[in-house]
Scaffold this active site. Sequence first.
Site, PDB file in Angstrom:
ATOM      1  N   ASP A 100      -9.940  -3.787  -5.529  1.00 23.26           N
ATOM      2  CA  ASP A 100      -9.368  -2.821  -4.584  1.00 23.26           C
ATOM      3  C   ASP A 100      -9.987  -1.440  -4.800  1.00 23.26           C
ATOM      4  O   ASP A 100      -9.933  -0.899  -5.905  1.00 23.26           O
ATOM      5  CB  ASP A 100      -7.846  -2.752  -4.792  1.00 23.26           C
ATOM      6  CG  ASP A 100      -7.128  -1.978  -3.695  1.00 23.26           C
ATOM      7  OD1 ASP A 100      -7.781  -1.193  -2.975  1.00 23.26           O
ATOM      8  OD2 ASP A 100      -5.903  -2.152  -3.568  1.00 23.26           O
ATOM      9  N   HIS A 103      -8.148  -4.758  -1.012  1.00 21.89           N
ATOM     10  CA  HIS A 103      -6.868  -4.078  -0.794  1.00 21.89           C
ATOM     11  C   HIS A 103      -5.886  -4.886   0.055  1.00 21.89           C
ATOM     12  O   HIS A 103      -4.715  -5.007  -0.276  1.00 21.89           O
ATOM     13  CB  HIS A 103      -7.124  -2.717  -0.147  1.00 21.89           C
ATOM     14  CG  HIS A 103      -5.893  -1.880   0.028  1.00 21.89           C
ATOM     15  ND1 HIS A 103      -5.140  -1.427  -1.038  1.00 21.89           N
ATOM     16  CD2 HIS A 103      -5.263  -1.441   1.153  1.00 21.89           C
ATOM     17  CE1 HIS A 103      -4.122  -0.725  -0.590  1.00 21.89           C
ATOM     18  NE2 HIS A 103      -4.161  -0.718   0.734  1.00 21.89           N
ATOM     19  N   SER A 123       0.826  -1.195   0.000  1.00 14.32           N
ATOM     20  CA  SER A 123       0.000   0.000   0.000  1.00 14.32           C
ATOM     21  C   SER A 123       0.874   1.265   0.000  1.00 14.32           C
ATOM     22  O   SER A 123       1.681   1.449  -0.906  1.00 14.32           O
ATOM     23  CB  SER A 123      -0.963  -0.042   1.189  1.00 14.32           C
ATOM     24  OG  SER A 123      -1.958   0.946   1.064  1.00 14.32           O
TER      25      SER A 123
END
Length: 346
Positions: free
Chosen positions: A282, A312, A162
Amino acid sequence: MKRLPGVDNELQKKLDAKMDEVPARRQAREAFKDIQLGIDHILFKTPCDGLEMKESYEVNSKGIEIFWKSWLPKESKPKAAVFFCHGYGDTCTFFFEGIARKLASCGYGVFAMDYPGFGLSEGLHGYITSFDQLVDDVIEQYSKIKENPEFKSLPCFLFGESMGGAVALKTHFKQPKAWNGAILCAPMCKISEKMVPPKLVVKMLIAMSNVLPKNKMVPTNDIGDAAFKDPKKREQTHYNVISYKDKPRLRTAVELLKTTEEIEQKLEEVTLPLFILHGEADTVTDPSVSKALYEKASSSDKKLELYKDAQHALIEGESDETITQILGDIISWLDEHSLKHNIETS
């Protein structure tokens, strides 16, 4: 703070304490670390008998005390060194503990740190005054580890999740020849439109960030709900008691937006071996930009895996079957690239 099952009043007080500064975060983590490792999640089921694990605090050149941790196989020299860059709402002492144990049990030396203002490192909680400075702090810490004679000859890989994907890419831009490859899991090359406030609000927030940089005023959707597909695993995120869960601080939000805009313009400058993993469903970071990164990167060695219906939190929030598959894909890629490096240098 949400009341957690099986937590007595004394422990709840530690959770309810204001965690802006690091002493409260360190107290909470100390009180909860055994509880965390005992939760029923596939990542915590890897045996760690054959591993050597060490936690350290080290003051960097800016005078900030940085927390870092290592996981090493006890009986053999590591095949390679893997350096983790955590996400925005994360630390290196919760779910990553399970990921690191899995990688170390497969023969890798694994290193992770909390950025200033995150987890167990000093600094105002969740506050990024400059993304470039954060990346410099990561480079400083990881360069010291890489210089250790024990690890100096090993191939070195970045592993970013991320926001950590953006940290890894910017580390590569600043050190284009220093790394043997990068694993980018749902990388923050662009924040999904569903997570970004309207343009007019963004302009207002940028102006306000110069006056009230530390204020928690940025409107956002609940990232936990959007990130974790498995409801049980989503509930377990509450046990990551020192992760930043409030609204983003103004300066932090502006730095994240600026960073994604910069990275999106520099995809062609990525030259190192690359493994990009992204969930097709996501809604936190944009999978279409991972596709663009794969297409535009100048790397001659690059791979993209898109996981159907995955959200995600690929390695933490999907079904056990999907998590096992994704970890297997990562380990296979590391095995292939570590072996290739060792053959080329032998």
